[in-house]
Design an enzyme around this catalytic site. Structure first.
Site, PDB file in Angstrom:
ATOM      1  N   THR A   1       0.861  -1.185   0.000  1.00 54.13           N
ATOM      2  CA  THR A   1       0.000   0.000   0.000  1.00 54.13           C
ATOM      3  C   THR A   1       0.899   1.237   0.000  1.00 54.13           C
ATOM      4  OG1 THR A   1      -0.256  -0.238   2.411  1.00 54.13           O
ATOM      5  CG2 THR A   1      -2.029  -1.078   1.027  1.00 54.13           C
TER       6      THR A   1
ATOM      7  N   LYS B   1       3.921  -6.871   3.737  1.00 46.51           N
ATOM      8  CA  LYS B   1       3.640  -5.462   3.469  1.00 46.51           C
ATOM      9  C   LYS B   1       3.390  -4.773   4.800  1.00 46.51           C
ATOM     10  CE  LYS B   1       0.317  -3.363   3.251  1.00 46.51           C
ATOM     11  NZ  LYS B   1      -0.307  -2.350   4.165  1.00 46.51           N
TER      12      LYS B   1
ATOM     13  N   ASN C   1      -0.462  10.436   6.145  1.00 47.74           N
ATOM     14  CA  ASN C   1      -1.708   9.999   6.808  1.00 47.74           C
ATOM     15  C   ASN C   1      -2.762  11.090   6.844  1.00 47.74           C
ATOM     16  OD1 ASN C   1      -1.447   7.133   7.936  1.00 47.74           O
ATOM     17  ND2 ASN C   1       0.551   8.064   8.328  1.00 47.74           N
TER      18      ASN C   1
ATOM     19  N   THR D   1       2.157  -8.234  11.993  1.00 45.55           N
ATOM     20  CA  THR D   1       2.058  -6.880  11.462  1.00 45.55           C
ATOM     21  C   THR D   1       1.419  -6.869  10.102  1.00 45.55           C
ATOM     22  OG1 THR D   1       3.221  -4.883  10.896  1.00 45.55           O
ATOM     23  CG2 THR D   1       4.343  -6.913  10.441  1.00 45.55           C
TER      24      THR D   1
ATOM     25  N   GLU E   1       6.210   4.628   7.409  1.00 44.55           N
ATOM     26  CA  GLU E   1       5.723   5.789   6.649  1.00 44.55           C
ATOM     27  C   GLU E   1       6.516   7.055   6.985  1.00 44.55           C
ATOM     28  OE1 GLU E   1       1.131   4.475   5.712  1.00 44.55           O
ATOM     29  OE2 GLU E   1       1.527   5.717   7.469  1.00 44.55           O
TER      30      GLU E   1
END
Length: 406
Positions: free
Chosen positions: A152, A178, A401, A189, A275
Site C-alpha cells: 500500500t 507489506k 496519513n 504486522t 511511513e
C-alpha cells in the site's frame, strides 16, 4: 551444506508458485493489487491474527478455513481492507469460491487477505477479472510480483528466503510482507505470507509461528496503531522430503531458527520502511530480570513519540529514552540502568546508573546522522535480553496519513 539467505522469496521453497496483477481495486493501473500464492500439494498451515476488536472480514474467513491446519493457496488484494464493509464476509467467501473453482480445490483450503483503506464498499468485479489473470501468470519466479501486489504505502518490497538442513535434506523458507504504517502489532504486522518446503505437522507449525512472533513481529512498532487486518500465515508443503517434524527436538529447533532468520529480516525491513521514515531504530535491552521485562522496555523505547522525534532531529536527547524506560509496565530498579546510542559511526555512553554520563555532543551528532541507529539499554539486574524495532517520526508521516484515502 551452506545455510543462509537466498533469492526467490516465497517461490524459493520447492512446489510454490506466485503472481501479482492489477485487477482494478486501485486507481493506479501501474501497480499490482491482487496477489496469488499456490502450492503444488496440500500444506500444513497456520496463522496468527490481530487482537484488534475490529477485524477485516478476510481474517474471520481465514481463521475458519485453517481450523483443520491445512491450506493450498493464498489470495490477497491491496487497495481496500475489506473491513467494516457492508458485504465484507460475502466478498471474502465468494473470492475463495471463485479461486477454488478455477484451481479445482476446496474454498476451505484457501487463505484470503486484504489490505488498504478501511470502511469502503467492495465488489466482486475486480476479483472476477483478476483471479483468472493471476492464475495464468503463476510462476516459480513470481514472488516479486506477488510482493508488489500486497503493498500500500510501502516504498520497497519486503521479500526474503533462507535455506537450511533437516536430516540431510535441503529445506527452504521464504516470505513476503507489506507494512509501512498502522503498525503496532499484538501478534504480527499488517500482512506477511510465509512458505516452506519443510515437512512439519500443523500443530508444530502453529507452535513455531506463535513463539516466533513474540520476539519479531510483536516487537515492531511504526506509529502505535494496531491494524484491523494484521495477519501472518505460513504454509508448509513437505516437498523437501525431510522426516515429518511431529514433536519438539533438534529438527524443530533448527526449523524455528530458520523461521526466525526470515521473520527478523522482514521486521527490520518493515521498520526501516515506516511511513515517512528516515531512520531504522533498534533498541536492545540486556541484563533484564526476565524476558518479558526486556521485551516491554525495548518496545516502550521505540514507541516513544518524543524519542522518535529526537532521532529525526538527530538529537541525542537520552532523557527521552530514560523516560520511556521509566513508564514501561515492568518491575525493575531504574537506578541501575545504563544507556548508549550507536551506529556505524561509533557509540556514545550517554547515561550511567540512570544519570548523565559525560559524552561528546559532536560525536553523538555524527553517530545520529546514520540511517540505522541502535539504542543499547543495560538494566544490570539479570541475564535476559530482547530487541524491538521502529523508526523516527518525521513531517512526512503526517503528510502521508493526512491524505491517506486520496
Amino acid at each position: 551444506m551452506n545455510t543462509g539467505f537466498i533469492e526467490g522469496g516465497i517461490c524459493a521453497p520447492k512446489g510454490f508458485q506466485a503472481s501479482g496483477v492489477h485487477c482494478g481495486i486501485r486507481g493506479n493501473t501501474s501497480k499490482n493489487d491482487l496477489s496469488l500464492i499456490l502450492s503444488d500439494v496440500m500444506c500444513s498451515a497456520a496463522a496468527v491474527y490481530t487482537k484488534n476488536k475490529v477485524k477485516g472480514a478476510p481474517l474471520l474467513i481465514t481463521k475458519e478455513h485453517l481450523d483443520d491446519g491445512k491450506a493450498i493457496a493464498v489470495i490477497c488484494n491491496s487497495g481496500n481492507a475489506n473491513t467494516c464493509a457492508p458485504n465484507g464476509i460475502e466478498i471474502a467467501v465468494k473470492t475463495c469460491e471463485l479461486l477454488a473453482e478455477k484451481l479445482e480445490v476446496k474454498p476451505e483450503d484457501i487463505i484470503v487477505a486484504s489490505t488498504g483503506v478501511i470502511g469502503q464498499p467492495m465488489s466482486m468485479e475486480p476479483f472476477e477479472k483478476g483471479i483468472p489473470e493471476a492464475i495464468k501468470k503463476l510462476s516459480d519466479n513470481g514472488s516479486e510480483e506477488a510482493a508488489f501486489g500486497i503493498m500500500t504505502t510501502d516504498t520497497v518490497k519486503k521479500e526474503f528466503a533462507v535455506k537450511f538442513e533437516l536430516g540431510g535434506k535441503e529445506c527452504k523458507i521464504g516470505g513476503i510482507a507489506k507494512g509501512s504504517g498502522m503498525i503496532h502489532p499484538n501478534m504480527a504486522t499488517m500482512l506477511c505470507f510465509l512458505t516452506t518446503d519443510a515437512a512439519i505437522a500443523p500443530e508444530l507449525l502453529h507452535k513455531a509461528l506463535s513463539a516466533d512472533i513474540l520476539d519479531t513481529f510483536n516487537q515492531l512498532s511504526v506509529d502505535g496503531d494496531t491494524s484491523t487486518n494484521d495477519m501472518v500465515s505460513i504454509m508448509a508443503n513437505g516437498m523437501a522430503g525431510n522426516v515429518l517434524i511431529e514433536r519438539e527436538g533438534e529438527d524443530f529447533n533448527v526449523f524455528c531458527a530458520a523461521l526466525n532468520q526470515v521473520t527478523s529480516a522482514i521486521v527490520k525491513a518493515l521498520a526501516k520502511d515506516g511511513e515517512g521514515a528516515g531512520k531504522l531504530l533498534e533498541c536492545t535491552v540486556t541484563g533484564a530480570p526476565d524476558k518479558e521485562t526486556a521485551r516491554t522496555i525495548s518496545k516502550s523505547v521505540i514507541t516513544s513519540s518524543l524519542f522518535k522525534a529526537a532521532m529525526f532531529g538527530e538529537d541525542a536527547n537520552w532523557g527521552r529514552v530514560l523516560c520511556a524506560i521509566g513508564y514501561a509496565d515492568a518491575e525493575f530498579d531504574i537506578n541501575k540502568v545504563d544507556v548508549s546510542l550507536a551506529s556505524a559511526k561509533g557509540k556514545v555512553d550517554v547515561c550511567k546508573g540512570a544519570a548523565y554520563n559525560e559524552y561528546s555532543e559532536d560525536e553523538a551528532s555524527v553517530i545520529l546522522k546514520e540511517d540505522e541507529i541502535s539504542i543499547l539499554v543495560s538494566l544490570n539486574q539479570g541475564e535476559a535480553e530482547a530487541k524491538a524495532w521502529g523508526c523516527d517520526l518525521t513531517y512526512s508521516y503526517v503528510e502521508i496519513n493526512g491524505s491517506y484515502r486520496s
